[in-house]
Scaffold this active site. Structure first.
Site, short mmCIF file in Angstrom:
data_model
loop_
_atom_site.label_atom_id
_atom_site.label_comp_id
_atom_site.label_asym_id
_atom_site.label_seq_id
_atom_site.Cartn_x
_atom_site.Cartn_y
_atom_site.Cartn_z
N GLY A 162 7.70 -5.34 -2.67
CA GLY A 162 7.72 -5.46 -1.21
C GLY A 162 8.88 -4.73 -0.57
O GLY A 162 9.73 -4.12 -1.23
N GLY A 169 12.07 -4.58 0.41
CA GLY A 169 13.29 -5.33 0.13
C GLY A 169 14.45 -5.01 1.05
O GLY A 169 15.40 -5.78 1.14
N ARG A 170 14.37 -3.87 1.74
CA ARG A 170 15.42 -3.52 2.70
C ARG A 170 14.85 -2.69 3.85
O ARG A 170 15.61 -2.12 4.64
CB ARG A 170 16.52 -2.73 2.00
CG ARG A 170 16.01 -1.49 1.29
CD ARG A 170 17.12 -0.75 0.63
NE ARG A 170 16.59 0.27 -0.26
CZ ARG A 170 17.35 1.12 -0.93
NH1 ARG A 170 18.65 1.07 -0.79
NH2 ARG A 170 16.81 2.01 -1.72
N LYS A 224 15.21 1.53 7.25
CA LYS A 224 15.57 1.34 5.85
C LYS A 224 17.06 1.04 5.77
O LYS A 224 17.88 1.80 6.26
CB LYS A 224 15.25 2.60 5.04
CG LYS A 224 15.53 2.43 3.54
CD LYS A 224 15.08 3.66 2.78
CE LYS A 224 15.33 3.51 1.28
NZ LYS A 224 14.88 4.69 0.52
N ASP A 243 20.54 -6.40 -2.09
CA ASP A 243 21.28 -6.87 -0.91
C ASP A 243 20.66 -6.46 0.42
O ASP A 243 21.19 -6.75 1.48
CB ASP A 243 22.72 -6.36 -0.96
CG ASP A 243 22.81 -4.85 -1.14
OD1 ASP A 243 21.80 -4.15 -0.91
OD2 ASP A 243 23.89 -4.36 -1.51
N ARG A 299 0.78 1.26 0.35
CA ARG A 299 0.81 2.03 -0.88
C ARG A 299 -0.11 1.38 -1.92
O ARG A 299 -0.61 0.28 -1.72
CB ARG A 299 2.23 2.20 -1.38
CG ARG A 299 3.01 0.99 -1.77
CD ARG A 299 3.88 0.28 -0.76
NE ARG A 299 4.59 0.91 0.30
CZ ARG A 299 5.82 1.42 0.24
NH1 ARG A 299 6.50 1.40 -0.88
NH2 ARG A 299 6.39 1.90 1.31
N ASP A 328 4.08 1.56 -6.48
CA ASP A 328 4.60 1.14 -5.19
C ASP A 328 5.22 2.31 -4.43
O ASP A 328 5.59 2.16 -3.26
CB ASP A 328 5.63 0.01 -5.34
CG ASP A 328 6.78 0.38 -6.27
OD1 ASP A 328 6.51 0.64 -7.45
OD2 ASP A 328 7.94 0.42 -5.80
N ASN A 329 5.32 3.48 -5.09
CA ASN A 329 5.81 4.69 -4.44
C ASN A 329 4.69 5.72 -4.27
O ASN A 329 4.97 6.91 -4.13
CB ASN A 329 6.94 5.32 -5.24
CG ASN A 329 8.18 4.44 -5.30
OD1 ASN A 329 8.35 3.57 -4.48
ND2 ASN A 329 9.02 4.67 -6.29
#
Length: 641
Positions: free
Chosen positions: A141, A143-144, A165, A177, A236, A337-338
């Site tokens: 997912g 994440g940032r 992003k 993080d 994606r 996922d890319n």
């Protein structure tokens, strides 16, 4: 010579007059209105009322996204914008200097959200999974990355989803993080726009912003940054992967329907069955305009609308990877996922453009098995597309019964399973042959254009394409420089074997031939190839025996329109990162972006682009378009960003 992207001052002024501020561009939230949210935050208000530090990593089920706002940042410093991105989004020139623009592209200002009423459009993060280096990685997912809104440019009708992003923790951050470092943000900011300028489908970058108060721990402590980026969709293959592993057949169908209707513009836009699916190279291009409920082909390989959706995604990715191969671009981490459903270059980590040609080169220093090397990219994209086929297999395999009430409510009956599996496998393998055909046709088209050919012959692949690639590999010649320098070689300079061997040196690095056989062998080998190339050019542009000066000049002009003078190589990006991060420079970002936006020019400084004189830096331009320094060739980097 005027830039091919240049426009008159009047035209540019008219275009900017129709542009709007970031506050006033049209906005929508179609994705979040048509797909299910995270049940923990069923409405934007539920998320907004939750303290930001309480929205962190966890497993999310039965949902395509979570409502989540970017973490606020203090004293953001806008470092650069892409003028091309501003135009394509319909944002007026100069708006980047306003406080509202800066606060929007770092997430401090929530466009479309009514703070008092707690209603309106709201940011979100996508839920998806993926296979990483061939192994299932579970829920991944955004994440940032946090999407803000969609916007449709009234002038073009193209809808984009704007996303930040490095905007903070989300439920999909796992052990990370939610931040992005300046180093990787500079790389993505530049390459996104460079690929687009080269004609390669890609996600885009609007702005790059430094977060002075944010320090990020990677291998070392680095400054944080945010890239505002946009794409027609951020979906994606991994979006379907996660649903399949969880057995969520209803949401697979809902997501597939959303992609067809809202991303691609309707079921009738999708490509139909080939005349002979087993012989794609002998079939005409697939027809479009097929009704959603139409079934094509015999029962054992009957194709419904979900098969047509799969074909569209496959064909788009085949075209994109062909462009990567023709221009020597490597993503570096082609996990599912890319891999974009829209066929975009997406998620830029350890990417690179080829320096000295090596088909086994990978820019990812963690890719010990060379899974994502240049040579393997076409087969890896197909591997990923087979995973998508597995996710859609039930919908593809059911064939003509895709809308039967019993199938919709109960799914696959045991006695039907073998037939459904057999049909799905047959159709997916047929489309696999189509993938190869589309890829090879596009690759040959691009390579022919890069070599200055107007027509194609079957013998070109072996004699010219493979011939020059094998020569570059053996002699360790630079991939991009060879094509650009070939664009300036006149046919009249190649009349004799001696002349051809003498001209061969233009393709060598100034520090000599480092490959097999040294310079003497290099001159002989390149000279032999130039002889074959010269004959094909004379045949293609002339009468088979001669070619006029004007015809040859036209050929050279055509080649320079497809062979870039500038590409953002690894060593250039490393230099820019150092100058921005360590030395505090800012103007260098504008200059490298300008060259990336106009990659086919001979020069930039002192020229007029979009009605404005561009100052530039001649010495910098010369250095960045000349030989790659020996220590700057074939660099590798990590996924850490």
């Amino acid at each position: 010579m005027a830039s091919r992207f240049s426009t008159s001052s009047a035209t540019n002024s008219a275009a900017n007059a129709s542009a709007l501020s970031v506050n006033n561009i049209p906005k929508s939230w179609t994705f979040t209105s048509k797909l299910p949210p995270d049940s923990l935050f069923p409405t934007p208000a539920d998320s907004h009322k939750t303290p930001r530090d309480q929205i962190g990593p966890r497993q999310v089920r039965d949902a395509m996204f979570t409502w989540v706002r970017p973490q606020t940042t203090e004293s953001p410093q806008l470092l650069a914008v892409s003028p091309a991105a501003m135009r394509d989004l319909g944002i007026k020139e100069g708006d980047e200097k306003t406080e509202d623009f800066v606060n929007t592209v770092v997430g401090n200002k929530l466009q479309g959200w009514d703070e008092e009423k707690l209603e309106g459009g709201y940011p979100w993060a996508q839920c998806y999974g993926g296979f990483q280096f061939g192994q299932w990685a579970g829920q991944l997912g955004d994440g940032r990355a946090i999407s803000l809104f969609e916007t449709t440019n009234p002038s073009t009708g193209v809808r984009y989803e704007l996303q930040l992003k490095g905007a903070g923790l989300t439920p999909y951050s796992r052990f990370a993080d939610g931040k992005a470092v300046l180093r990787s943000s500079i790389r993505e900011f530049i390459v996104s726009e460079a690929l687009n300028a080269l004609g390669i489908p890609t996600t885009r970058a609007l702005s790059l912003t430094l977060l002075p108060g944010v320090k990020v721990r990677r291998e070392t402590i680095e400054p944080g940054a945010i890239v505002a980026r946009f794409a027609e969709t951020w979906l994606r293959i991994g979006s379907f992967d996660l649903l399949r592993t969880r057995g969520d057949r209803d949401l697979i169908r809902k997501l597939a329907t959303y992609v067809a209707e809202d991303v691609f513009g309707g079921w009738d836009t999708l490509p139909g069955r080939l005349e002979d699916p087993d012989k794609p190279t002998e079939s005409a291009p697939p027809k479009r305009g097929i009704p959603a409920d139409a079934i094509e082909g015999p029962d054992e390989s009957a194709e419904n609308r979900f098969t047509r959706l799969y074909r569209e995604i496959v064909r788009r990715n085949a075209l994109t990877v062909a462009k990567w191969q023709a221009y020597g671009f490597m993503n570096g981490v082609l996990n599912t996922d890319n891999t974009s459903l829209f066929g975009l270059s997406i998620d830029f980590g350890p990417f690179a453009f080829m320096d000295n040609f090596d088909p086994n080169y990978t820019p990812n220093h963690d890719d010990f098995m060379l899974r994502y090397s240049y040579r393997n990219q076409p087969s890896i994209i197909w591997w990923n597309l087979v995973r998508l086929g597995e996710s859609l297999a039930e919908l593809i395999g059911i064939g003509s019964k895709v809308d039967d009430a019993k199938f919709l409510s109960d799914g696959v009956k045991e006695e039907e399973a073998d037939d459904i599996i057999a049909r799905a496998e047959k159709v997916i393998m047929q489309i696999g042959e189509e993938y190869k055909a589309v890829f090879l046709d596009e690759y040959k088209r691009l390579m022919a254009a890069r070599l200055g050919l107007k027509t194609r012959k079957d013998s070109d692949f072996q004699e010219l394409f493979s011939g020059i690639l094998d020569t570059m590999e053996a002699l360790e010649l630079d991939f991009s420089l060879l094509f650009r320098r070939l664009s300036s070689v006149g046919i009249d300079e190649l009349e004799t074997e001696e002349a051809r061997q003498d001209k061969a040196s233009v393709f060598f690095y100034k520090d000599g031939v480092t490959g097999i056989g040294g310079e003497a062998e290099g001159r002989k080998r390149v000279g032999e190839w130039l002889s074959k190339w010269r004959q094909r050019v004379v045949e293609d542009w002339g009468d088979g025996q001669t070619i006029s000066d004007e015809q040859d000049k036209e050929r050279m002009r055509a080649m320079k329109k497809v062979n870039p003078s500038f590409i953002p190589r690894g060593w250039i990006l490393d230099e820019v990162i150092k100058r921005v991060e360590k030395d505090g420079e800012r103007d260098v970002l504008e200059r490298v972006m300008h060259m990336a936006l106009y990659p086919f020019e001979e020069s930039w400084a002192g020229r007029t682009f979009h009605g404005k004189e561009y100052k530039g830096d001649i010495d910098e331009e010369t250095r960045w378009t000349s030989d790659v320094p020996r220590m700057g060739r074939a660099l590798q980097c990590s996924c850490s960003s």
